[in-house]
Design a protein around this motif. Structure first.
Motif, PDB file in Angstrom:
ATOM      1  N   THR A 254     143.155   1.460  33.520  1.00  0.00           N
ATOM      2  CA  THR A 254     142.617   0.795  32.329  1.00  0.00           C
ATOM      3  C   THR A 254     142.505  -0.704  32.551  1.00  0.00           C
ATOM      4  OG1 THR A 254     143.669   2.502  30.949  1.00  0.00           O
ATOM      5  CG2 THR A 254     142.927   0.502  29.852  1.00  0.00           C
ATOM      6  N   CYS A 281     138.494   8.961  34.690  1.00  0.00           N
ATOM      7  CA  CYS A 281     138.359   9.697  33.427  1.00  0.00           C
ATOM      8  C   CYS A 281     137.875  11.122  33.679  1.00  0.00           C
ATOM      9  CB  CYS A 281     137.382   8.972  32.498  1.00  0.00           C
ATOM     10  SG  CYS A 281     137.978   7.377  31.872  1.00  0.00           S
ATOM     11  N   ILE A 305     140.304   5.134  27.045  1.00  0.00           N
ATOM     12  CA  ILE A 305     138.912   4.990  26.597  1.00  0.00           C
ATOM     13  C   ILE A 305     138.811   4.043  25.408  1.00  0.00           C
ATOM     14  CG2 ILE A 305     136.958   6.238  25.591  1.00  0.00           C
ATOM     15  CD1 ILE A 305     137.779   8.663  27.250  1.00  0.00           C
TER      16      ILE A 305
END
Length: 368
Positions: A254, A281, A305
């Motif tokens: 991330t 992902c 996300i």
């Protein structure tokens, strides 16, 4: 335990298990902890707490008596504790007894090794960089980590390697990389390393927690098809250490996706970082939605996300700190969070339906 609970619920729903026998079935399948289960839990918990207390007592004793103890006294305490720990491990290994105690002894020895390195650097003021301490510590305990096969010790080793990489990449001058790309390169190295560690954890602990699922149903004389057993194995929980490593991988991936929000890197670096994050992902969806259902891992994915989208949209909307931009961001956060919760609840229902066995009690007839 959750599998056994769902089995009893399904049997009750189908009318195959009388209500008066529910308590007996729950006791037999250990849905509720028995006295023996509690004794085993407290035995292991107190053993681990005592182990940690012993290691900390050595460190605190030396720190409190730092002025009173000479160099020889400090080294004698630490090295003596290390020798005693290894001697106890060797003695128990010859007898092939007390596996958990042997693993904890190697964990103690690994922590004492780090304390010995720190003590050496503090007394003699070697002037070495901090990353060298963590690197040497990780290298020295690697044989014990491999021998012990103890998840907590593996996590200690992984933490040391991460600390080494963080400190080393912070001071290292990567000559083959442009200065403007130094930060994103450091994050990319950490993200890839932790992803490799995460995948290795999945390989190492993937089938260990599901091996006891088929035997669970045989204990209550329940007949299951091969597809139903495979479904129970597919939806079984991972080892607890895998979730820790998964969180590390989620954090660094991330961070890699949003690092260009803060750094004005070129478009290619941003594109590559985004592609790597999207690949991660896709891996998470394939591994924990297609191959198996795991709510916590999918929660990690949802968090990643939401974070990435919020940072990138915020970069475009908040250049002038407009109040309307903050309103749009707040609405976007509420919408994505609500969608994630609905999706995760739907997956939880699917998981419960898949793992609930459509069972038939074995009777005396051979037709079953």
């Amino acid at each position: 335990m959750s599998q056994a609970r769902r089995t009893i619920e399904q049997l009750l729903h189908q009318g195959l298990l009388p209500l008066k026998n529910t308590e007996a079935a729950a006791t037999h399948l250990e849905v509720y902890p028995s006295k023996r289960t509690w004794l085993i839990f407290f035995d292991k918990a107190l053993l681990i707490i005592g182990t940690v207390a012993l290691v900390l007592s050595l460190v605190f004793f030396i720190a409190y008596n730092w002025q009173s103890l000479g160099k020889i006294g400090k080294f004698a305490l630490v090295e003596g504790a290390l020798v005693i720990t290894i001697a106890l491990y060797v003695a128990l290994s010859f007898r092939r007894q007390f596996q958990l105690i042997r693993q904890l002894l190697l964990l103690i020895a690994s922590i004492i090794t780090g304390s010995l390195l720190a003590l050496f650097g503090q007394i003699y003021q070697t002037g070495a960089d901090t990353w060298q301490l963590f690197f040497a510590w990780a290298i020295l305990i690697t044989p014990w980590v491999v021998i012990a096969r103890f998840p907590a010790l593996w996590l200690l080793w992984l933490g040391l390697i991460n600390a080494f990489l963080l400190l080393y990449l912070d001071v290292a001058n990567l000559q083959f990389i442009k200065y403007s790309l130094q930060n994103i390169s450091q994050v990319a190295i950490l993200a890839l390393f932790n992803f490799i560690a995460f995948y290795s954890w999945l390989i190492g602990f993937d089938n260990k927690t599901s091996s006891s699922i088929p035997y669970l149903f045989h204990r209550i004389n329940v007949k299951k098809s091969t597809a139903q057993i495979n479904s129970a194995q597919t939806n079984s929980s991972l080892h607890w250490s895998t979730y820790v490593v998964g969180f590390l991988s989620t954090f660094f991936m991330t961070y890699l996706a949003i690092v260009t929000v803060f750094d004005n890197g070129n478009i290619w670096a941003t594109l590559i970082a985004t592609i790597v994050w999207l690949g991660w992902c896709g891996f998470m969806l394939w591994q924990f939605y297609q191959r198996r259902l795991d709510l916590l891992m999918l929660t990690y994915l949802s968090f990643s996300i939401i974070t990435v989208v919020m940072f990138w949209v915020g970069k475009w909307l908040l250049e002038g700190f407009d109040a309307g931009g903050f309103l749009i961001l707040a609405l976007l956060l509420i919408g994505m969070s609500s969608a994630a919760v609905v999706w995760l609840r739907k997956i939880a229902r699917i998981k419960n339906d898949d793992t609930a066995p459509h069972t038939v009690i074995k009777g005396n007839s051979d037709e079953q």
